[in-house]
Design a protein around this motif. Structure first.
Motif, PDB file in Angstrom:
ATOM      1  N   ALA A   6       0.829  -1.205   0.000  1.00  0.00           N
ATOM      2  CA  ALA A   6       0.000   0.000   0.000  1.00  0.00           C
ATOM      3  C   ALA A   6       0.866   1.258   0.000  1.00  0.00           C
ATOM      4  O   ALA A   6       0.597   2.206  -0.739  1.00  0.00           O
ATOM      5  CB  ALA A   6      -0.934   0.000   1.211  1.00  0.00           C
ATOM      6  N   ILE A   7       1.911   1.250   0.808  1.00  0.00           N
ATOM      7  CA  ILE A   7       2.798   2.413   0.877  1.00  0.00           C
ATOM      8  C   ILE A   7       3.496   2.622  -0.464  1.00  0.00           C
ATOM      9  O   ILE A   7       3.538   3.742  -0.983  1.00  0.00           O
ATOM     10  CB  ILE A   7       3.812   2.251   2.020  1.00  0.00           C
ATOM     11  N   LYS A   8       4.016   1.544  -1.047  1.00  0.00           N
ATOM     12  CA  LYS A   8       4.682   1.647  -2.350  1.00  0.00           C
ATOM     13  C   LYS A   8       3.721   2.163  -3.416  1.00  0.00           C
ATOM     14  O   LYS A   8       4.061   3.043  -4.208  1.00  0.00           O
ATOM     15  CB  LYS A   8       5.228   0.286  -2.783  1.00  0.00           C
ATOM     16  N   THR A   9       2.522   1.610  -3.433  1.00  0.00           N
ATOM     17  CA  THR A   9       1.531   2.010  -4.428  1.00  0.00           C
ATOM     18  C   THR A   9       1.180   3.487  -4.288  1.00  0.00           C
ATOM     19  O   THR A   9       1.116   4.214  -5.282  1.00  0.00           O
ATOM     20  CB  THR A   9       0.254   1.156  -4.287  1.00  0.00           C
ATOM     21  N   CYS A  10       0.978   3.930  -3.062  1.00  0.00           N
ATOM     22  CA  CYS A  10       0.593   5.335  -2.848  1.00  0.00           C
ATOM     23  C   CYS A  10       1.711   6.290  -3.236  1.00  0.00           C
ATOM     24  O   CYS A  10       1.445   7.361  -3.786  1.00  0.00           O
ATOM     25  CB  CYS A  10       0.173   5.548  -1.400  1.00  0.00           C
ATOM     26  N   PHE A  11       2.956   5.920  -2.972  1.00  0.00           N
ATOM     27  CA  PHE A  11       4.051   6.794  -3.379  1.00  0.00           C
ATOM     28  C   PHE A  11       4.300   6.721  -4.884  1.00  0.00           C
ATOM     29  O   PHE A  11       4.682   7.711  -5.493  1.00  0.00           O
ATOM     30  CB  PHE A  11       5.332   6.491  -2.599  1.00  0.00           C
ATOM     31  N   ASN A  12       4.062   5.563  -5.495  1.00  0.00           N
ATOM     32  CA  ASN A  12       4.208   5.457  -6.950  1.00  0.00           C
ATOM     33  C   ASN A  12       3.119   6.240  -7.681  1.00  0.00           C
ATOM     34  O   ASN A  12       3.320   6.692  -8.807  1.00  0.00           O
ATOM     35  CB  ASN A  12       4.180   3.997  -7.393  1.00  0.00           C
ATOM     36  N   LYS A  13       1.948   6.367  -7.048  1.00  0.00           N
ATOM     37  CA  LYS A  13       0.834   7.109  -7.645  1.00  0.00           C
ATOM     38  C   LYS A  13       0.669   8.457  -6.939  1.00  0.00           C
ATOM     39  O   LYS A  13      -0.439   8.941  -6.740  1.00  0.00           O
ATOM     40  CB  LYS A  13      -0.452   6.285  -7.526  1.00  0.00           C
ATOM     41  N   TYR A  14       1.782   9.059  -6.588  1.00  0.00           N
ATOM     42  CA  TYR A  14       1.842  10.283  -5.805  1.00  0.00           C
ATOM     43  C   TYR A  14       0.967  11.397  -6.367  1.00  0.00           C
ATOM     44  O   TYR A  14       0.308  12.119  -5.619  1.00  0.00           O
ATOM     45  CB  TYR A  14       3.297  10.756  -5.753  1.00  0.00           C
ATOM     46  N   LEU A  15       0.906  11.545  -7.672  1.00  0.00           N
ATOM     47  CA  LEU A  15       0.119  12.604  -8.311  1.00  0.00           C
ATOM     48  C   LEU A  15      -1.003  12.061  -9.187  1.00  0.00           C
ATOM     49  O   LEU A  15      -1.536  12.775 -10.027  1.00  0.00           O
ATOM     50  CB  LEU A  15       1.033  13.497  -9.159  1.00  0.00           C
ATOM     51  N   GLN A  16      -1.362  10.812  -9.019  1.00  0.00           N
ATOM     52  CA  GLN A  16      -2.363  10.178  -9.870  1.00  0.00           C
ATOM     53  C   GLN A  16      -3.727  10.180  -9.166  1.00  0.00           C
ATOM     54  O   GLN A  16      -3.960   9.402  -8.254  1.00  0.00           O
ATOM     55  CB  GLN A  16      -1.947   8.754 -10.200  1.00  0.00           C
ATOM     56  N   PHE A  17      -4.607  11.057  -9.623  1.00  0.00           N
ATOM     57  CA  PHE A  17      -5.945  11.144  -9.057  1.00  0.00           C
ATOM     58  C   PHE A  17      -6.928  10.217  -9.760  1.00  0.00           C
ATOM     59  O   PHE A  17      -7.986   9.924  -9.224  1.00  0.00           O
ATOM     60  CB  PHE A  17      -6.467  12.594  -9.138  1.00  0.00           C
ATOM     61  N   GLU A  18      -6.590   9.766 -10.965  1.00  0.00           N
ATOM     62  CA  GLU A  18      -7.507   8.888 -11.683  1.00  0.00           C
ATOM     63  C   GLU A  18      -7.259   7.444 -11.252  1.00  0.00           C
ATOM     64  O   GLU A  18      -6.210   7.098 -10.754  1.00  0.00           O
ATOM     65  CB  GLU A  18      -7.405   9.046 -13.196  1.00  0.00           C
ATOM     66  N   GLY A  19      -8.294   6.634 -11.436  1.00  0.00           N
ATOM     67  CA  GLY A  19      -8.199   5.232 -11.050  1.00  0.00           C
ATOM     68  C   GLY A  19      -8.883   4.991  -9.713  1.00  0.00           C
ATOM     69  O   GLY A  19      -9.619   5.840  -9.204  1.00  0.00           O
ATOM     70  N   ARG A  20      -8.651   3.802  -9.174  1.00  0.00           N
ATOM     71  CA  ARG A  20      -9.330   3.380  -7.955  1.00  0.00           C
ATOM     72  C   ARG A  20      -8.326   2.864  -6.934  1.00  0.00           C
ATOM     73  O   ARG A  20      -7.263   2.383  -7.293  1.00  0.00           O
ATOM     74  CB  ARG A  20     -10.333   2.275  -8.302  1.00  0.00           C
ATOM     75  N   ALA A  21      -8.685   2.981  -5.664  1.00  0.00           N
ATOM     76  CA  ALA A  21      -7.866   2.449  -4.565  1.00  0.00           C
ATOM     77  C   ALA A  21      -8.761   1.625  -3.650  1.00  0.00           C
ATOM     78  O   ALA A  21      -9.849   2.060  -3.273  1.00  0.00           O
ATOM     79  CB  ALA A  21      -7.217   3.584  -3.780  1.00  0.00           C
ATOM     80  N   SER A  22      -8.308   0.449  -3.301  1.00  0.00           N
ATOM     81  CA  SER A  22      -9.091  -0.423  -2.428  1.00  0.00           C
ATOM     82  C   SER A  22      -9.109   0.109  -0.998  1.00  0.00           C
ATOM     83  O   SER A  22      -8.329   0.991  -0.626  1.00  0.00           O
ATOM     84  CB  SER A  22      -8.501  -1.831  -2.444  1.00  0.00           C
ATOM     85  N   ARG A  23     -10.002  -0.457  -0.195  1.00  0.00           N
ATOM     86  CA  ARG A  23     -10.057  -0.071   1.218  1.00  0.00           C
ATOM     87  C   ARG A  23      -8.731  -0.322   1.893  1.00  0.00           C
ATOM     88  O   ARG A  23      -8.240   0.518   2.647  1.00  0.00           O
ATOM     89  CB  ARG A  23     -11.129  -0.874   1.956  1.00  0.00           C
TER      90      ARG A  23
END
Length: 116
Positions: A6-23
């Protein structure tokens, strides 16, 4: 999704507002953010402030993607600014994501995505 993923994903998508994130992605990153700020505050108030500001943008992006997961616009994040209505935002952040493709894309490939 595991804590580290989760931490890696959030930092990799640091500026990505499009798409979806699971709970799990959202809540693991939220836990990481709280723990990082607590540790930084112990080291010094200025350090805690810097860490909090540095984590603000990735938290905002994962929060918007989390709202997309339940088929809501990211603009609903502004409910944080209205007392009592921010409880609705909390409910949505806890709610199970849409298991099907919605206007924001397909659900994440997380096997726990549909677990209630």
């Amino acid at each position: 999704m595991q804590f580290q993923d989760a931490i890696k994903t959030c930092f990799n998508k640091y500026l990505q507002f499009e798409g979806r994130a699971s709970r799990s992605e959202y809540w693991w990153f939220f836990l990481f953010m709280i723990l990082a700020i607590i540790v930084a505050e112990i080291l010094g108030q200025n350090i805690g402030t810097i860490v909090g500001l540095g984590l603000m943008l990735p938290h905002l992006t994962v929060e918007v993607r989390r709202l997309h997961d339940i088929n809501k616009s990211g603009w609903w994040v502004l409910l944080k600014l209205i007392p009592l209505l921010n409880l609705l935002l909390l409910y949505w952040l806890i709610k199970r994501g849409d298991p099907k493709i919605n206007q924001f894309g397909a659900p994440s490939n997380n096997p726990l995505h549909e677990v209630s």
